[in-house]
Design an enzyme around this catalytic site. Sequence first.
Site, short mmCIF file in Angstrom:
data_model
loop_
_atom_site.label_atom_id
_atom_site.label_comp_id
_atom_site.label_asym_id
_atom_site.label_seq_id
_atom_site.Cartn_x
_atom_site.Cartn_y
_atom_site.Cartn_z
N ALA A 62 -7.19 -1.34 -2.24
CA ALA A 62 -7.65 -2.30 -1.24
C ALA A 62 -9.16 -2.18 -1.03
CB ALA A 62 -6.92 -2.08 0.08
N GLY A 103 -3.29 -0.03 -4.33
CA GLY A 103 -2.99 -1.39 -4.76
C GLY A 103 -3.39 -1.65 -6.20
N GLU A 106 -0.48 -0.48 -8.16
CA GLU A 106 0.61 -1.45 -7.98
C GLU A 106 0.36 -2.70 -8.83
OE1 GLU A 106 2.47 -1.02 -3.64
OE2 GLU A 106 0.28 -1.23 -3.57
#
Length: 696
Positions: A62, A103, A106
């Site tokens: 992020a 993230g 991910e």
Amino acid sequence: MQNVHYEVRGQTAVIRMDNPPVNGLSWALRSGILAALEQAQQDAAVKAIVLTGYAADFSGGADIREFGTPKSASAPNLPMVIRALEDSAKPVVAAIGGNCLGGGFELAMGAHYRVARADAKLGLPEVKLGLLPGAGGTQRLPRAIGLENALNMVVGGAVVPGAKFAGSKLIDEVTEGDVVDAAVAFADKAAAKPGPYPRLRDLKVEYPAHEAYLQFARNMVGAAAKGAPAPLKCVEAVAASASKPFDEGLRHERELFAQLMNSPESRAMRHIFQAERAAAKVPGIGADVKPRRIEKVGVIGAGTMGGGITMNFVNVGIPVVLLETSQEALDRGLATIRRNYENTLKKGKLTQEELDARMARIQPTLSYGDLKDVDLVIEAVFESMDVKEQVFRQLDEIIKPGAILASNTSALNLDRIAEFTRRPQDVIGLHFFSPANVMRLLEVVRGAKTADDVLVTSMQMAKRIKKIAVVSGVCDGFIGNRMLARYGAAASDLLNQGALPQQIDGALQKFGLKMGPYRMGDLAGLDIGWAGRKRRAAENPGAYKRVVADLICEQGRFGQKTGAGWYRYEPGKRDPIPDPEVEKLIQQFRAEQGITPRKVSDAEVIERCMYALVNEGARILEEGIAARASDVDVVYLNGYGFPALRGGPMHYAEQVGLPEVVRKLRQFAAEPGADPSWQPAPLLVRLAEQGQGFPA
């Protein structure tokens, strides 16, 4: 396309994320990835897609610059981007180099294939922010590397090199070379095969008797979490991967993520994350100020502090000239350093070759002349202005022009120390915390005449030796010890009024502190504080009020090193044992002062000690000693054992509400004979009346 570069190599489109410094997944970057993906889908000549990052990193996760803003969750959000990768009609290969975290990891798991450099760093560290992965990480990772391995990574926040995943369903190919070249070659081969292409979401988690294992994990993690909610919720999210269909597990993960995002613990930990980064930025100093070179360091004093300071530098390859006044003291200091390294060697965290190399970087000496060519010298001698004067006058004669002269003083006036030289612009305070080779905090004390490049050099040097540096102005005790004195005074008030050391320590430890003030005092040595009180009494005759600690020290009880302080200690043990002799001394002091003891609650202990810290912190801010309230928090979190789940004293005060803090301070200040320090700081009053928090 914002923050994204698009090119076609043969039949493969290469999408490069470009959002410095770590390719944070901002709204603009997420939008750019989707636009580039759509462009590749529309181009008939493109048969495959490679997603990668610019510079050293794939993506650090992020974008912290968007934390708490509407953009952080605005469409397209990260799950939408990941679903677009999975649904691509053309094979998508993630080319992973450098950091691939949170993230970013991910996102990579949403690709059909992954090619990684052997030294790439993969991990889901969200738990360290009081969160869990919220874009499918807890559901895809168990399908890729197995339930147990995934749970360990998610709960621990560990970062693992790409080479460790060779042969797993997570990484399809590991390379030592250019990862994009390898990924393009892999994509060309993948494009030759008909779809549909593999997706981690379609795999099943195979783990016999998974419920028994997960219950064991809950028990272990619950015991270790110490009140932090995130680790247990991480277990629950990963558990869903074994018991629920993928989309249902994804929804459960998102629900748990939302619960944590709104928790006070996560707000505190996210505050810490941003505060530590903000502390490295010094207001008023431009990017054009260049640091001085630090290639050789001198340390004066081979005692506990000097030895620890020396280790910081030799650990990162910087040679140190270590000066002492006697061969005996020098030998003792070197033996302590070697013993510390040997303990690390026994734990398997250091090799014999590394130990020998570090010791070889230390040049022991009894002569100031051997310091003549160092770039930075740090004195770690006795905390006396007379002793500091002798040292700095000698350094001024010997040290080369342009070298930095630093004092490790924890409280003395740095501007006076600078006056002992003809180059006050080169003098700075570098207050290490004990043990200096372990504690992360470094207070960088800026004198009235300290040059900007000296300050910049010191901040960069701190990062080099893996410290968290906070800039402080000059005052008695700087940020940390000045606040500690007020905190200690509040605890002393409680002692006078009816509490005992074990109650005060116990209440504050339940609040989350690693140690209460009396256990901490015994560990540090009560003679240190006693010397400081006597110094202040000599400097301000008539202003000093006697305290119980003086009686304790007068009995020769200096803490663990003498086997007795506020507590007594069995030989060879560190367990604090309440001592009736201390209770007698406290009762004696109350009688001498005409104090009738009363019952003190644990809640009052916390309020008085915490609000005393906050009030002094507000004064420090108002005086410009600290640049930001978050800097005060960083000092207390990293130097004084303040609980991370509370976010630091200033953050804690904002969560309580500044009007409530002011109300309580006024109540304490109105008590008969109350110390004037209980009067709320003007800054606190002003912010409370305006309904504001501390300025960022």
